[in-house]
Motif scaffolding. Structure first.
Motif, short mmCIF file in Angstrom:
data_model
loop_
_atom_site.label_atom_id
_atom_site.label_comp_id
_atom_site.label_asym_id
_atom_site.label_seq_id
_atom_site.Cartn_x
_atom_site.Cartn_y
_atom_site.Cartn_z
N LEU A 12 0.83 -1.21 0.00
CA LEU A 12 0.00 0.00 0.00
C LEU A 12 0.86 1.26 0.00
CD1 LEU A 12 -2.73 -1.04 2.61
CD2 LEU A 12 -3.01 -0.85 0.13
N LEU A 13 1.93 1.23 0.79
CA LEU A 13 2.82 2.39 0.84
C LEU A 13 3.55 2.59 -0.49
CD1 LEU A 13 4.34 1.98 4.42
CD2 LEU A 13 2.56 3.57 3.68
N ALA A 14 3.96 1.48 -1.11
CA ALA A 14 4.61 1.58 -2.42
C ALA A 14 3.64 2.08 -3.48
CB ALA A 14 5.17 0.22 -2.82
N GLY A 15 2.37 1.70 -3.35
CA GLY A 15 1.37 2.15 -4.30
C GLY A 15 1.16 3.65 -4.29
N VAL A 16 1.43 4.28 -3.15
CA VAL A 16 1.31 5.73 -3.07
C VAL A 16 2.28 6.40 -4.05
CG1 VAL A 16 1.65 7.71 -1.55
CG2 VAL A 16 0.50 5.69 -0.69
N MET A 17 3.44 5.79 -4.26
CA MET A 17 4.42 6.34 -5.20
C MET A 17 3.87 6.33 -6.61
SD MET A 17 7.39 7.03 -3.57
CE MET A 17 8.77 6.67 -4.64
N TYR A 18 3.13 5.28 -6.97
CA TYR A 18 2.51 5.24 -8.29
C TYR A 18 1.43 6.32 -8.41
CZ TYR A 18 4.57 0.54 -8.22
OH TYR A 18 5.42 -0.52 -8.12
N SER A 19 0.71 6.53 -7.31
CA SER A 19 -0.37 7.51 -7.33
C SER A 19 0.15 8.92 -7.60
CB SER A 19 -1.12 7.49 -6.00
OG SER A 19 -1.71 6.23 -5.76
N LEU A 20 1.34 9.23 -7.10
CA LEU A 20 1.88 10.57 -7.30
C LEU A 20 2.07 10.88 -8.78
CD1 LEU A 20 4.56 10.77 -4.46
CD2 LEU A 20 2.41 12.02 -4.61
N SER A 137 8.97 0.45 5.88
CA SER A 137 10.04 1.29 5.35
C SER A 137 9.82 2.75 5.75
CB SER A 137 10.09 1.17 3.82
OG SER A 137 10.90 2.19 3.26
N GLN A 138 10.87 3.38 6.29
CA GLN A 138 10.78 4.79 6.65
C GLN A 138 10.52 5.65 5.42
OE1 GLN A 138 14.01 6.29 9.04
NE2 GLN A 138 14.20 4.41 10.22
N PHE A 139 11.17 5.32 4.32
CA PHE A 139 11.00 6.12 3.10
C PHE A 139 9.57 6.00 2.57
CE2 PHE A 139 11.15 7.01 -1.42
CZ PHE A 139 11.94 8.15 -1.47
N ASP A 140 9.01 4.79 2.60
CA ASP A 140 7.63 4.61 2.14
C ASP A 140 6.65 5.37 3.03
OD1 ASP A 140 8.43 3.05 0.04
OD2 ASP A 140 8.02 1.14 1.02
N LEU A 141 6.91 5.40 4.33
CA LEU A 141 6.05 6.17 5.23
C LEU A 141 6.13 7.66 4.92
CD1 LEU A 141 6.76 4.32 8.61
CD2 LEU A 141 4.62 4.29 7.32
N PHE A 142 7.35 8.13 4.64
CA PHE A 142 7.52 9.54 4.29
C PHE A 142 6.81 9.86 2.98
CE2 PHE A 142 9.88 12.73 1.84
CZ PHE A 142 9.79 13.82 2.70
N ALA A 143 6.93 8.96 1.98
CA ALA A 143 6.26 9.17 0.70
C ALA A 143 4.74 9.19 0.88
CB ALA A 143 6.67 8.08 -0.29
N ALA A 144 4.23 8.29 1.72
CA ALA A 144 2.78 8.26 1.96
C ALA A 144 2.32 9.55 2.63
CB ALA A 144 2.43 7.05 2.83
N GLY A 145 3.09 10.04 3.60
CA GLY A 145 2.74 11.30 4.25
C GLY A 145 2.77 12.47 3.28
N THR A 146 3.78 12.48 2.39
CA THR A 146 3.87 13.53 1.37
C THR A 146 2.67 13.50 0.44
OG1 THR A 146 6.30 13.42 1.45
CG2 THR A 146 5.30 14.45 -0.48
N ALA A 147 2.29 12.30 0.02
CA ALA A 147 1.13 12.16 -0.87
C ALA A 147 -0.14 12.62 -0.18
CB ALA A 147 0.99 10.71 -1.33
N ALA A 148 -0.28 12.30 1.11
CA ALA A 148 -1.47 12.72 1.85
C ALA A 148 -1.57 14.24 1.92
CB ALA A 148 -1.45 12.12 3.25
N VAL A 149 -0.45 14.89 2.20
CA VAL A 149 -0.44 16.36 2.25
C VAL A 149 -0.75 16.94 0.87
CG1 VAL A 149 1.03 18.38 2.62
CG2 VAL A 149 1.16 16.45 4.19
N LEU A 150 -0.15 16.35 -0.17
CA LEU A 150 -0.37 16.84 -1.53
C LEU A 150 -1.84 16.72 -1.93
CD1 LEU A 150 0.93 17.93 -4.13
CD2 LEU A 150 1.27 15.56 -4.84
N VAL A 151 -2.45 15.59 -1.64
CA VAL A 151 -3.86 15.38 -1.97
C VAL A 151 -4.74 16.35 -1.19
CG1 VAL A 151 -5.77 13.75 -1.81
CG2 VAL A 151 -3.56 12.99 -2.67
#
Length: 293
Positions: A12-20, A137-151
């Motif tokens: 799910l966290l990796a999928g956030v990267m695709y969503s961006l 993964s710390q990086f995946d958590l950071f990416a998910a947080g970034t995506a949440a803020v962006l959305v």
């Protein structure tokens, strides 16, 4: 069961990267009906510009601001010089224009910054972090947080501002919006500028994950099943599609991979997208096209 949840949440966290990446497609398609195949090249251009500035001694914040300005300027130039003259042309013409544009951007980036591979360190480690007994993964958590803020920011922009209301009007009926005095060119320019910003965010995260190299532009291919599953006109659909693709490919690799061979996560999302095309062509949150004869 604990291992299953680790794989699921990691997917799910990796999928956030695709969503961006998919969000950039949705913004432009929703406003103008153009499938911007050059979005992957914009992601590459953003990452390459940023890391090249860093390597030349430019401070991190200044490099980010300069790259942001470059991406907004690039997006406005593309909209003004390439796509605006092609208004009312057939969808295949617009698609071919963005396809050619992607190769032009890659060539321009190579001429400007070179073709060597760069490493990009954003200061976020990729070490596993234990949360509730699960290793994530710390990086995946950071990416998910970034995506949440962006959305959240995009939702406020498009739902609570005049520009957002105009965009929704243009998306619903361009001719009616034009009759009400909404300037389509202005809306398209704003959307392309926002898509440039989204491309920058995606480029930094993907560049930090994979390294800044020209194969980074191929991340656009993984966004395609995300768009097919979630729908081409919904930011929420892009997020949902990314989560589905990320989770399904990781689970398939772990539980189906031993039976069909390795590398299943590279093609499984496209099988899933094909099934969605057969059952629900508009995607989960896409708008069904209604044609009256």
């Amino acid at each position: 069961m604990e291992f299953f949840f680790e794989v699921l949440i990691g997917g799910l966290l990796a999928g956030v990267m695709y969503s961006l990446v998919a969000i950039g497609f949705v913004l432009i398609y929703k406003a103008s009906g153009v499938f911007n195949f050059a979005q992957g090249a914009m992601v590459l251009f953003a990452a390459l510009t940023f890391v090249s500035l860093l390597e030349r001694g430019v401070p991190f914040v200044l490099a980010f601001l300069v790259t942001l300005a470059a991406m907004v300027a690039l997006a406005l130039l593309i909209e003004r010089a390439v796509l605006r003259p092609l208004v009312n042309r057939s969808p295949i013409t617009l698609f071919m224009a963005t396809l050619g544009l992607s190769y032009m951007l890659e060539g321009f980036a190579q001429a400007l910054w070179g073709a060597q591979v760069h490493g990009l360190d954003l200061g976020i480690g990729d070490e596993p972090l234990e949360i509730g007994g699960l290793l994530l993964s710390q990086f995946d958590l950071f990416a998910a947080g970034t995506a949440a803020v962006l959305v959240a920011v995009l939702s406020l922009l498009f739902n609570k501002t005049r520009i957002g209301l105009s965009l929704r009007a243009v998306a619903d009926d361009p001719l009616a919006a034009l009759a009400l005095g909404i300037r389509l060119q202005r809306i398209w320019a704003v959307v392309w500028a926002v898509a440039g910003f989204v491309g920058l965010v995606a480029g930094l995260l993907w560049g930090a994950r994979l390294g800044v190299q020209f194969s980074l532009s191929l991340v656009v291919l993984k966004a395609l099943p995300v768009l097919i599953i979630g729908g081409f006109t919904s930011i929420g659909g892009a997020i949902a599609g990314g989560l589905i693709v990320g989770a399904s490919e990781k689970l398939a690799e772990v539980y189906l991979g031993p039976f069909v061979g390795g590398g299943i996560e590279n093609w499984f999302p496209y099988v899933l997208a094909l099934l969605f095309l057969l059952v629900r062509p508009a995607g989960l949150f896409g708008e069904r096209a209604i044609e009256r004869v």
